[in-house]
Design a protein around this motif. Sequence first.
Motif, PDB file in Angstrom:
ATOM      1  N   ASN A   7       0.824  -1.212   0.000  1.00  0.00           N
ATOM      2  CA  ASN A   7       0.000   0.000   0.000  1.00  0.00           C
ATOM      3  C   ASN A   7       0.852   1.253   0.000  1.00  0.00           C
ATOM      4  O   ASN A   7       0.552   2.230  -0.691  1.00  0.00           O
ATOM      5  CB  ASN A   7      -0.935   0.009   1.205  1.00  0.00           C
ATOM      6  N   ASP A 131      -7.774   4.397  -8.103  1.00  0.00           N
ATOM      7  CA  ASP A 131      -7.010   3.174  -8.364  1.00  0.00           C
ATOM      8  C   ASP A 131      -5.529   3.317  -8.024  1.00  0.00           C
ATOM      9  O   ASP A 131      -4.827   2.316  -7.857  1.00  0.00           O
ATOM     10  CB  ASP A 131      -7.134   2.778  -9.846  1.00  0.00           C
ATOM     11  N   GLU A 135      -7.056   1.447  -0.668  1.00  0.00           N
ATOM     12  CA  GLU A 135      -8.500   1.666  -0.569  1.00  0.00           C
ATOM     13  C   GLU A 135      -8.880   2.700   0.483  1.00  0.00           C
ATOM     14  O   GLU A 135      -9.808   3.474   0.287  1.00  0.00           O
ATOM     15  CB  GLU A 135      -9.206   0.331  -0.275  1.00  0.00           C
ATOM     16  N   ARG A 138      -8.747   6.485  -0.793  1.00  0.00           N
ATOM     17  CA  ARG A 138      -9.366   6.808  -2.087  1.00  0.00           C
ATOM     18  C   ARG A 138     -10.000   8.197  -2.108  1.00  0.00           C
ATOM     19  O   ARG A 138      -9.819   8.956  -3.066  1.00  0.00           O
ATOM     20  CB  ARG A 138     -10.389   5.739  -2.462  1.00  0.00           C
ATOM     21  N   ASN A 329     -18.110   4.004  -4.856  1.00  0.00           N
ATOM     22  CA  ASN A 329     -18.350   2.868  -3.951  1.00  0.00           C
ATOM     23  C   ASN A 329     -19.675   2.172  -4.263  1.00  0.00           C
ATOM     24  O   ASN A 329     -19.754   0.943  -4.290  1.00  0.00           O
ATOM     25  CB  ASN A 329     -18.346   3.338  -2.496  1.00  0.00           C
TER      26      ASN A 329
END
Length: 402
Positions: A7, A131, A135, A138, A329
């Motif tokens: 990440n 992307d 997550e 975002r 989402n």
Amino acid sequence: MSSIAINAQKEKGGTPALLALAISAFGIGTTEFVPVGLLSTISGDLGISITLAGLLISGYAMGVAIGAPVLTALTSKMNRKFLLMSLMVLFIIGNSVAALSTSFSLLLAARFITAFSHGIFFSIGSTIAADLVPENKRASAIAFMFTGLTVATVTGVPLGTFIGQTFGWRATFLGVALLGVIGIIASAILVPKNLKQAPASKFSEQLKILSSGKLLLAFSITALGYGGTFVAFTYLTPLLEDVTGFSPKWVSIILLAYGVAVAIGNVLGGKASDRDPLKALFWMFALQAFILVLLTFAAPFKILGLAAIFLMGLFAFMNVPGLQILVVNLAEKYVPSAVNVASALNIAAFNIGIAIGSFAGGLIVDSIGLIHTPWIGGVMVLGAVFLTGCLKKLEKQNKLTN
């Protein structure tokens, strides 16, 4: 390699591309909002009314609303880096035509065509930004991209207003075209070629978006919550000059302060929306509605009016990251094959809100007067408060049943 390390690497690698997106967003944001500071200049030069000049904002918004979903669907199979650069070419051409316009009809047509690049850029830009990072980051990534839009209100709009008042409004649009050149160079250098391609979707799958009640509710929230501010914002310059009593030279400075508030609000909105977009949006809209009503009573007084305008700016764009990540989402949950199109429809919803808000503002100015634009905008935002509460309740019920 651990998920934390992956990440961290993903977030670091995505930063240059996010910067390129923000640079292009700066140019696009400047061209969208700069007529707000030039309505008086353009109307005087072309011999038209302030209300007719206001169509340069609502007409642009309708161009975005029409172009975003249709063109996003048509370009879904294109390489996303090539598409980003092609959009900036269209942006440069459109603003160059605006700079050479000798009539209001040609200027309006140039604005409408330029708006096509805006709609697709922000719809695919949002999904690209999401992307590029982990997550849980975002909404902040989308907020970073939209920083270009908010910085445009901090520097681009007041600078464009100053250039237009000093050298003529055509010089402003020429300057904006040059911003597009910088944007295309940034994309060529900083955006990677191997961007994640959106999954191919059939037209029938894209139509499923329109049968999703929750997505339609989200689009309505976007239109009302974001668009309500534009009832007042579109006519902020005449409001400052005719109601509050500021001279034209002060307008650029006040727009600068407004833009600073917008930039602060965008950052705060991204952070607030990372965990629970719906909860954050509910309170953002409630406070924005209150501030717009307050502005109606504060506008005739310089100090109180400036304070209310600053607060209006703080909340005006705070909802943008939350609204966009909410739709992404929901689309990933209910129509995963058409996320890009859902994102585009939300960009369309933003601009339908702008078009409704600015058009309503024009009707209000022509009928009951400038001073009534803020509170009527506040009523529009209250509609978003109600719908956000409804969507929040529906999502809660969905979790309980699953």
